[in-house]
Design a protein around this motif. Structure first.
Motif, short mmCIF file in Angstrom:
data_model
loop_
_atom_site.label_atom_id
_atom_site.label_comp_id
_atom_site.label_asym_id
_atom_site.label_seq_id
_atom_site.Cartn_x
_atom_site.Cartn_y
_atom_site.Cartn_z
N ILE A 73 32.61 45.77 30.77
CA ILE A 73 32.58 44.32 30.96
C ILE A 73 32.33 43.59 29.64
N SER A 74 31.44 44.11 28.82
CA SER A 74 31.10 43.43 27.57
C SER A 74 32.29 43.36 26.63
N ILE A 75 33.06 44.45 26.52
CA ILE A 75 34.22 44.44 25.61
C ILE A 75 35.34 43.58 26.20
N ILE A 76 35.49 43.55 27.52
CA ILE A 76 36.50 42.70 28.17
C ILE A 76 36.22 41.23 27.87
N THR A 77 34.97 40.83 28.05
CA THR A 77 34.59 39.44 27.81
C THR A 77 34.86 39.04 26.36
N MET A 78 34.55 39.93 25.43
CA MET A 78 34.74 39.63 24.01
C MET A 78 36.22 39.58 23.64
N MET A 79 36.99 40.59 24.08
CA MET A 79 38.39 40.69 23.67
C MET A 79 39.27 39.63 24.33
N LEU A 80 38.84 39.12 25.48
CA LEU A 80 39.58 38.03 26.12
C LEU A 80 39.17 36.67 25.56
N GLU A 81 38.22 36.67 24.64
CA GLU A 81 37.78 35.45 23.93
C GLU A 81 37.30 34.39 24.91
N LEU A 82 36.51 34.82 25.89
CA LEU A 82 36.03 33.90 26.91
C LEU A 82 34.81 33.13 26.42
N LYS A 83 34.66 31.91 26.93
CA LYS A 83 33.55 31.02 26.55
C LYS A 83 33.36 30.00 27.66
N PRO A 84 32.27 29.23 27.63
CA PRO A 84 32.10 28.18 28.63
C PRO A 84 33.29 27.22 28.66
N GLY A 85 33.84 26.99 29.85
CA GLY A 85 35.00 26.13 29.99
C GLY A 85 36.31 26.87 30.13
N SER A 86 36.32 28.18 29.91
CA SER A 86 37.55 28.96 30.02
C SER A 86 38.01 29.06 31.48
N ILE A 87 39.34 29.14 31.66
CA ILE A 87 39.94 29.37 32.97
C ILE A 87 40.43 30.82 33.00
N VAL A 88 39.99 31.58 33.99
CA VAL A 88 40.30 33.01 34.05
C VAL A 88 40.92 33.34 35.41
N CYS A 89 41.95 34.19 35.39
CA CYS A 89 42.54 34.75 36.62
C CYS A 89 42.21 36.24 36.68
N GLU A 90 41.84 36.71 37.87
CA GLU A 90 41.43 38.11 38.03
C GLU A 90 42.07 38.69 39.29
N SER A 91 42.46 39.96 39.20
CA SER A 91 42.93 40.71 40.36
C SER A 91 42.70 42.19 40.08
N GLY A 92 42.08 42.94 41.04
CA GLY A 92 41.52 42.45 42.27
C GLY A 92 40.02 42.21 42.16
N THR A 93 39.53 41.47 43.15
CA THR A 93 38.13 41.09 43.17
C THR A 93 37.22 42.29 43.40
N GLY A 94 37.60 43.17 44.32
CA GLY A 94 36.83 44.38 44.58
C GLY A 94 35.42 44.06 45.05
N SER A 95 34.43 44.68 44.41
CA SER A 95 33.02 44.48 44.77
C SER A 95 32.38 43.31 44.02
N GLY A 96 33.13 42.68 43.12
CA GLY A 96 32.63 41.49 42.45
C GLY A 96 31.78 41.75 41.22
N SER A 97 31.78 42.96 40.70
CA SER A 97 30.96 43.26 39.53
C SER A 97 31.40 42.45 38.32
N LEU A 98 32.69 42.56 37.95
CA LEU A 98 33.22 41.80 36.82
C LEU A 98 33.23 40.31 37.14
N SER A 99 33.51 39.94 38.39
CA SER A 99 33.61 38.53 38.76
C SER A 99 32.34 37.77 38.41
N HIS A 100 31.18 38.33 38.73
CA HIS A 100 29.92 37.66 38.45
C HIS A 100 29.72 37.47 36.94
N ALA A 101 30.10 38.46 36.15
CA ALA A 101 29.96 38.34 34.70
C ALA A 101 30.91 37.28 34.15
N LEU A 102 32.14 37.24 34.68
CA LEU A 102 33.11 36.23 34.23
C LEU A 102 32.62 34.82 34.57
#
Length: 306
Positions: A92-121
């Motif tokens: 999750i940490s490397i995904i967040t960094m490499m996708l260059e995410l920050k407050p205000g970013s719009i993100v699309c995710e598939s699939g939701t699954g158990s929501g582990s990454l979703s909460h971090a995003l």
């Protein structure tokens, strides 16, 4: 209680983490009149939890005690109910960094699954960003909506129950980043490109098999993505322990210099050195990797919309 707006006091309806130790914790929904059983005894929500501060040390009925922690995406990843295989904080940490995410970013995710990454995003893009997450399985999608509502983040996420490979994400030209964790991500690359903003959007695909990675990379090239690269994050844990090693016999000259690095004026150092030399051993701190550990989780493929 919210996963993104931290409060001081435990309230009725909150989700809290009961911490028994680093290897033993679990989530609990705080409800008036309810009790929770632990190996140290009973926790009574009405008297032991509600109104107390997060981080409090709570004594159980048998005399043992636990800590009650405010939930975070990291703690939720370690304790969530598994509906699918999940991503852990290492990826999750490397995904967040490499996708260059920050407050205000719009993100699309598939699939939701158990929501582990979703909460971090959600925590990363809050308070003005938004997550559009797509889940193929209807019951998992409904459960995800329920959890987001209970965790106070439902205003930051839209859950859609559909097949992303056929119907896409439901948005166009708005996303700063897209994340794919599906069996055939190459079938969703076209929809990912449509969801991304006009230029510069980032995409990440998580796949456990290299054959999936190969097909995904070919699809990314076909749709004009650039800066395509794949990496694998491996976590290696060490146990620190004290070991004893024999002192080699290097002759009289070595014995004369064996105190190098010690303060000869310090009697305690002299006594310790003399004892070790008499025993023929010296103690060191050493890091030893675990004999068994999780090695491969999956491959992360990143690319940029040209």
């Amino acid at each position: 209680m919210s996963f993104i707006e931290y409060g001081d006091t435990i309230k009725d309806g909150d989700t809290a983490i009961v911490f028994l130790g680093h290897e033993s914790m679990f989530p609990v929904k705080v409800q008036h009149g309810t009790v929770t059983q632990t190996k140290y005894g009973v926790i009574r929500h009405s008297t032991d939890l509600i109104g107390k501060k997060y981080g409090s040390k709570v004594t159980c009925s048998k005399g043992g005690w636990v800590f009650i922690l405010h939930p975070t995406p990291e703690l939720w990843t370690m304790n969530l109910p598994h509906r699918t295989q999940i991503l852990y904080s290492t990826d999750i940490s490397i995904i967040t960094m490499m996708l260059e995410l920050k407050p205000g970013s719009i993100v699309c995710e598939s699939g939701t699954g158990s929501g582990s990454l979703s909460h971090a995003l959600i925590r990363t893009v809050a308070p003005t960003g938004h997550l559009y997450t797509v889940e193929f399985h209807q019951q998992r999608a409904e459960k995800a909506r329920e959890e987001f509502r209970e965790h106070g983040v439902d205003h930051l996420v839209t859950v859609t129950n559909q097949d992303v490979c056929k119907n896409g994400f439901g948005v166009s030209n708005v996303a700063d980043a897209v994340f794919l964790d599906i069996p055939s991500p190459w079938e969703a690359i076209g929809h990912a490109k449509s969801a991304l903003k006009a230029e510069g959007g980032r995409i990440c695909s998580f796949s456990p098999c290299i054959e999936q990675v190969q097909r995904t990379c070919l699809a990314m090239e076909e749709y004009g993505f650039t800066e395509i690269n794949t990496l694998e994050v491996l976590l290696r844990v060490y146990n620190v322990r004290t070991i004893s090693l024999q002192i080699p016999d290097l002759g009289k000259a070595a014995e004369d210099n064996s105190g190098a690095g010690f303060d000869s004026s310090n009697p305690s150092n002299q006594g310790s050195l003399a004892a070790n030399l008499q025993q023929g051993t010296v103690q060191f701190k050493s890091g030893v990797p675990l004999r068994e550990m999780v090695g491969h989780t999956g491959y992360l493929t990143f690319a940029t919309k040209s």
